[in-house]
Design a protein around this motif. Sequence first.
Motif, PDB file in Angstrom:
ATOM      1  N   ASP A   1      45.602  39.043  54.176  1.00 19.03           N
ATOM      2  CA  ASP A   1      46.884  39.235  53.360  1.00 19.03           C
ATOM      3  C   ASP A   1      46.976  40.641  53.071  1.00 19.03           C
ATOM      4  O   ASP A   1      47.962  41.461  53.237  1.00 19.03           O
ATOM      5  N   THR A   2      45.956  41.167  52.236  1.00 16.75           N
ATOM      6  CA  THR A   2      46.093  42.491  51.440  1.00 16.75           C
ATOM      7  C   THR A   2      44.445  42.877  51.275  1.00 16.75           C
ATOM      8  O   THR A   2      43.800  42.253  51.096  1.00 16.75           O
ATOM      9  N   VAL A   3      44.566  44.173  51.786  1.00  8.52           N
ATOM     10  CA  VAL A   3      43.210  44.551  51.736  1.00  8.52           C
ATOM     11  C   VAL A   3      43.280  46.075  50.818  1.00  8.52           C
ATOM     12  O   VAL A   3      43.943  46.850  51.180  1.00  8.52           O
TER      13      VAL A   3
ATOM     14  N   LEU B   1      38.327  45.874  49.142  1.00  7.93           N
ATOM     15  CA  LEU B   1      38.573  44.451  48.518  1.00  7.93           C
ATOM     16  C   LEU B   1      39.789  43.909  49.225  1.00  7.93           C
ATOM     17  O   LEU B   1      40.854  44.152  48.990  1.00  7.93           O
ATOM     18  N   PRO B   2      39.113  42.739  49.829  1.00 11.06           N
ATOM     19  CA  PRO B   2      40.202  41.812  50.280  1.00 11.06           C
ATOM     20  C   PRO B   2      40.988  40.843  49.049  1.00 11.06           C
ATOM     21  O   PRO B   2      40.256  40.460  48.251  1.00 11.06           O
ATOM     22  N   ILE B   3      42.146  40.554  49.448  1.00 11.18           N
ATOM     23  CA  ILE B   3      42.742  39.843  48.361  1.00 11.18           C
ATOM     24  C   ILE B   3      43.806  38.831  49.328  1.00 11.18           C
ATOM     25  O   ILE B   3      44.680  38.847  49.943  1.00 11.18           O
ATOM     26  N   GLU B   4      43.460  37.529  48.892  1.00  6.42           N
ATOM     27  CA  GLU B   4      44.099  36.206  49.631  1.00  6.42           C
ATOM     28  C   GLU B   4      45.060  35.860  48.652  1.00  6.42           C
ATOM     29  O   GLU B   4      45.033  35.712  47.728  1.00  6.42           O
ATOM     30  N   HIS B   5      46.628  35.820  49.209  1.00  2.94           N
ATOM     31  CA  HIS B   5      47.500  35.128  48.463  1.00  2.94           C
ATOM     32  C   HIS B   5      47.620  33.684  48.409  1.00  2.94           C
ATOM     33  O   HIS B   5      47.688  33.278  49.694  1.00  2.94           O
TER      34      HIS B   5
ATOM     35  N   VAL C   1      41.442  36.167  44.891  1.00  2.00           N
ATOM     36  CA  VAL C   1      42.493  35.328  45.349  1.00  2.00           C
ATOM     37  C   VAL C   1      43.664  35.471  44.216  1.00  2.00           C
ATOM     38  O   VAL C   1      43.532  35.204  43.163  1.00  2.00           O
ATOM     39  N   TYR C   2      44.973  35.699  44.890  1.00  2.00           N
ATOM     40  CA  TYR C   2      46.068  35.819  43.981  1.00  2.00           C
ATOM     41  C   TYR C   2      46.810  34.707  43.986  1.00  2.00           C
ATOM     42  O   TYR C   2      47.017  34.067  45.060  1.00  2.00           O
ATOM     43  N   SER C   3      46.930  33.987  42.859  1.00  2.00           N
ATOM     44  CA  SER C   3      47.635  32.635  42.710  1.00  2.00           C
ATOM     45  C   SER C   3      48.906  32.822  42.103  1.00  2.00           C
ATOM     46  O   SER C   3      49.040  33.434  41.085  1.00  2.00           O
ATOM     47  N   ALA C   4      50.121  32.680  43.024  1.00  2.00           N
ATOM     48  CA  ALA C   4      51.401  32.842  42.417  1.00  2.00           C
ATOM     49  C   ALA C   4      51.605  31.853  41.345  1.00  2.00           C
ATOM     50  O   ALA C   4      52.794  32.081  40.515  1.00  2.00           O
TER      51      ALA C   4
ATOM     52  N   VAL D   1      36.449  36.460  43.388  1.00  2.00           N
ATOM     53  CA  VAL D   1      35.408  35.630  43.988  1.00  2.00           C
ATOM     54  C   VAL D   1      34.379  36.511  44.200  1.00  2.00           C
ATOM     55  O   VAL D   1      34.158  37.547  44.809  1.00  2.00           O
ATOM     56  N   THR D   2      32.939  35.880  44.139  1.00  2.00           N
ATOM     57  CA  THR D   2      31.592  36.799  44.280  1.00  2.00           C
ATOM     58  C   THR D   2      31.274  36.129  45.454  1.00  2.00           C
ATOM     59  O   THR D   2      30.878  35.070  45.893  1.00  2.00           O
ATOM     60  N   ILE D   3      30.921  37.328  46.404  1.00  2.00           N
ATOM     61  CA  ILE D   3      30.461  36.890  47.737  1.00  2.00           C
ATOM     62  C   ILE D   3      29.125  36.990  47.728  1.00  2.00           C
ATOM     63  O   ILE D   3      28.605  38.180  48.065  1.00  2.00           O
TER      64      ILE D   3
END
Length: 200
Positions: free
Chosen positions: A67-69, A78-82, A117-120, A128-130
């Motif tokens: 979604d977003t990097v 930083l990867p960001i999942e929406h 993780v972006y929560s609407a 999130v720790t990988i």
Amino acid sequence: MEHYAYCPRQSGLILLEDAFEDDAATVRGTLLHQRVDTPGNRGRGTVRTLHALPVYHDALGLVGICDTVELHPHGRVLPIEHKSGRYLPGGPADVQTAAQAICLEAMFHTTISRAAVYSAHDRRRHTVTIDDSLRQHVRDLTHEIRRMLTTSALPPPVADNRCRRCSMAASCMPHVLTGTRRFRRLLQDLYRTDPPPEQP
């Protein structure tokens, strides 16, 4: 991968039977992703933001779209999942971001220890720790999904609380196919063979 982490049967219905049904939650998610699903990059100060970035990992056979990097100074990626709904720590969204991080590490030749993780629902980013256990979970799920695709075997239904909020419940029929005496009896009788006739 997120679908399989949430429910293997849901993933199987989508990947093996090309089945998908919308409900209010999936439509809300589609609308949320309209902005981030448009490819492009933007700059804000020293941070470069990429949207709808295709990613891959040859060794694991992973392909997808982030979604977003965010590309930060000093090489931090930083990867960001929406997500349109509530964030669940340790849930399927964490698996999705970890898979994205693994792909980005291979593509950018870097190490990613954190994603987001972006929560609407609460309009917040959740870190999130990988770590090694999450990475191993991604590898395990990758093998399970590949085995499902290779064998074309649809996973069994779970018939638990997940089903109440699943848009695929009508196609899956979890409560019809699990735990009922009538279904077990029909399944047992389905391939019953009559004994061969006695020879005179």
